[in-house]
Design a protein around this motif. Structure first.
Motif, short mmCIF file in Angstrom:
data_model
loop_
_atom_site.label_atom_id
_atom_site.label_comp_id
_atom_site.label_asym_id
_atom_site.label_seq_id
_atom_site.Cartn_x
_atom_site.Cartn_y
_atom_site.Cartn_z
N SER A 252 37.02 49.54 45.12
CA SER A 252 37.46 49.39 43.73
C SER A 252 38.86 48.77 43.66
N VAL A 253 39.77 49.24 44.50
CA VAL A 253 41.11 48.65 44.51
C VAL A 253 41.07 47.23 45.07
N GLY A 254 40.18 46.99 46.04
CA GLY A 254 40.01 45.63 46.56
C GLY A 254 39.54 44.67 45.48
N ILE A 255 38.59 45.11 44.65
CA ILE A 255 38.11 44.29 43.54
C ILE A 255 39.24 44.02 42.55
N GLN A 256 40.02 45.06 42.25
CA GLN A 256 41.17 44.87 41.37
C GLN A 256 42.13 43.83 41.94
N ALA A 257 42.39 43.92 43.24
CA ALA A 257 43.31 42.99 43.88
C ALA A 257 42.82 41.55 43.77
N MET B 130 29.45 51.87 41.35
CA MET B 130 30.60 52.48 40.68
C MET B 130 31.89 51.77 41.06
N ALA B 131 32.00 51.33 42.31
CA ALA B 131 33.22 50.65 42.75
C ALA B 131 33.41 49.34 42.00
N ILE B 132 32.29 48.68 41.66
CA ILE B 132 32.38 47.42 40.93
C ILE B 132 32.59 47.68 39.44
N TYR B 133 31.70 48.47 38.87
CA TYR B 133 31.75 48.82 37.44
C TYR B 133 31.46 50.31 37.30
N PRO B 134 32.33 51.07 36.68
CA PRO B 134 33.47 50.61 35.89
C PRO B 134 34.82 50.66 36.61
N LEU B 135 34.88 51.14 37.87
CA LEU B 135 36.18 51.34 38.49
C LEU B 135 36.91 50.02 38.74
N GLY B 136 36.25 49.09 39.48
CA GLY B 136 36.90 47.83 39.76
C GLY B 136 37.29 47.09 38.50
N MET B 137 36.35 47.02 37.58
CA MET B 137 36.57 46.40 36.28
C MET B 137 35.62 47.06 35.29
N PRO B 138 36.08 47.59 34.15
CA PRO B 138 37.35 47.29 33.49
C PRO B 138 38.45 48.34 33.64
N LEU B 139 38.29 49.36 34.51
CA LEU B 139 39.30 50.40 34.56
C LEU B 139 40.53 50.00 35.38
N LEU B 140 40.34 49.40 36.54
CA LEU B 140 41.48 48.98 37.35
C LEU B 140 41.92 47.56 36.99
N ALA B 141 41.03 46.60 37.11
CA ALA B 141 41.33 45.25 36.62
C ALA B 141 41.03 45.23 35.13
N THR C 290 45.75 55.53 36.43
CA THR C 290 45.55 56.82 35.76
C THR C 290 44.13 57.04 35.27
N LYS C 291 43.64 56.12 34.44
CA LYS C 291 42.32 56.32 33.83
C LYS C 291 41.20 56.16 34.86
N ALA C 292 41.36 55.24 35.78
CA ALA C 292 40.37 55.09 36.85
C ALA C 292 40.32 56.33 37.72
N ALA C 293 41.48 56.91 38.00
CA ALA C 293 41.52 58.12 38.82
C ALA C 293 40.84 59.29 38.12
N ALA C 294 41.06 59.41 36.81
CA ALA C 294 40.40 60.49 36.06
C ALA C 294 38.89 60.33 36.08
N PHE C 295 38.42 59.09 35.89
CA PHE C 295 36.98 58.84 35.92
C PHE C 295 36.42 59.12 37.32
N PHE C 296 37.12 58.67 38.34
CA PHE C 296 36.68 58.86 39.72
C PHE C 296 36.60 60.35 40.06
N ALA C 297 37.62 61.10 39.64
CA ALA C 297 37.62 62.54 39.91
C ALA C 297 36.45 63.24 39.25
N ALA C 298 36.07 62.76 38.05
CA ALA C 298 34.97 63.40 37.34
C ALA C 298 33.60 63.02 37.90
N GLN C 299 33.49 61.86 38.53
CA GLN C 299 32.19 61.35 38.95
C GLN C 299 31.92 61.44 40.45
N ALA C 300 32.93 61.83 41.23
CA ALA C 300 32.78 61.74 42.68
C ALA C 300 32.22 63.01 43.32
N GLY C 301 31.86 64.00 42.50
CA GLY C 301 31.46 65.28 43.07
C GLY C 301 30.23 65.22 43.94
#
Length: 212
Positions: A42-47, A105-116, A17-28
């Motif tokens: 980002s999901v790979g890093i979380q995994a 962005m995929a590493i920080y903050p999406l991969g960690m701390p938002l997803l992981a 949820t929170k990662a998606a909101a951040f991604f939607a706001a920053q991916a323009g």
């Protein structure tokens, strides 16, 4: 702990949820290929991170002499600092400041701390300890289901978010969305830190009947 219990816990703590909101706001400003790359990485890093804690979380904490409470306080503090930076940093960003690169962005903050997230690491470490070696099948299955769902949602956002649709909404929309995300993250960070402080006995437990 059965599969349903673990799945619900991970849905709350490791959901997108929170990662998606951040991604939607920053991916323009990103191209479609860049957005897809960020979603996958980002999901790979979380995994990778969460899988490490499924397999060896209790051993990692024991090796570094770190308690669950200490992990909660430290993780909550990192998340709180990130949330504060979202709010304060937004006001001081100007046109001469380049946006974050997709790779970073995929590493920080999406991969960690938002997803992981810190709470996901804590929850997985507790579940891993409770189940014990050789009995972590339900934990692996629940994590795989959460990761698959996260990947689907992030790829959908990558496909339909950003680009011309974000441009029409304008920078004001992104700023508002980022502040909402930052507020939620700050509240979550304080809750995580409070759990750790209660574990140390520094603050009293919640009163009986308190709705959390």
């Amino acid at each position: 702990m059965n599969f349903n219990d673990i799945f619900i816990i991970l849905l709350i703590t490791a959901g997108v949820t929170k990662a998606a909101a951040f991604f939607a706001a920053q991916a323009g400003h990103m191209t479609l290929a860049e957005r897809r790359s960020v979603a996958l990485k980002s999901v790979g890093i979380q995994a990778v991170i969460l899988s490490i804690f499924v397999a060896s979380g209790p051993n990692i904490l024991a090796f570094f002499h770190v308690s669950i409470s200490g992990l909660e306080v430290a993780g909550g503090l990192i998340l709180l600092l990130f949330a504060i930076g979202l709010v304060l940093g937004e006001d001081h960003s100007h046109e001469d400041t380049p946006p974050a690169s997709p790779a970073s962005m995929a590493i920080y903050p999406l991969g960690m701390p938002l997803l992981a997230s810190p709470q996901a690491i804590v929850a997985i470490t507790i579940a891993s300890t409770t189940l014990g070696p050789g009995n972590r099948g339900p934990l692996w299955l629940a994590l795989a289901a959460i990761l698959a769902g996260n990947l689907v949602i992030m790829l959908l956002l990558a496909q339909f978010g950003g680009g011309s649709s974000s441009a029409k909404k304008g920078p004001g929309f992104s700023a508002i969305l980022l502040r909402v995300v930052a507020l939620l993250l700050a509240g979550l960070a304080i809750e995580i830190m409070a759990l750790g402080l209660r574990g140390y006995g520094i603050i009293p437990p919640l009163p009986a009947g308190f709705v959390h």
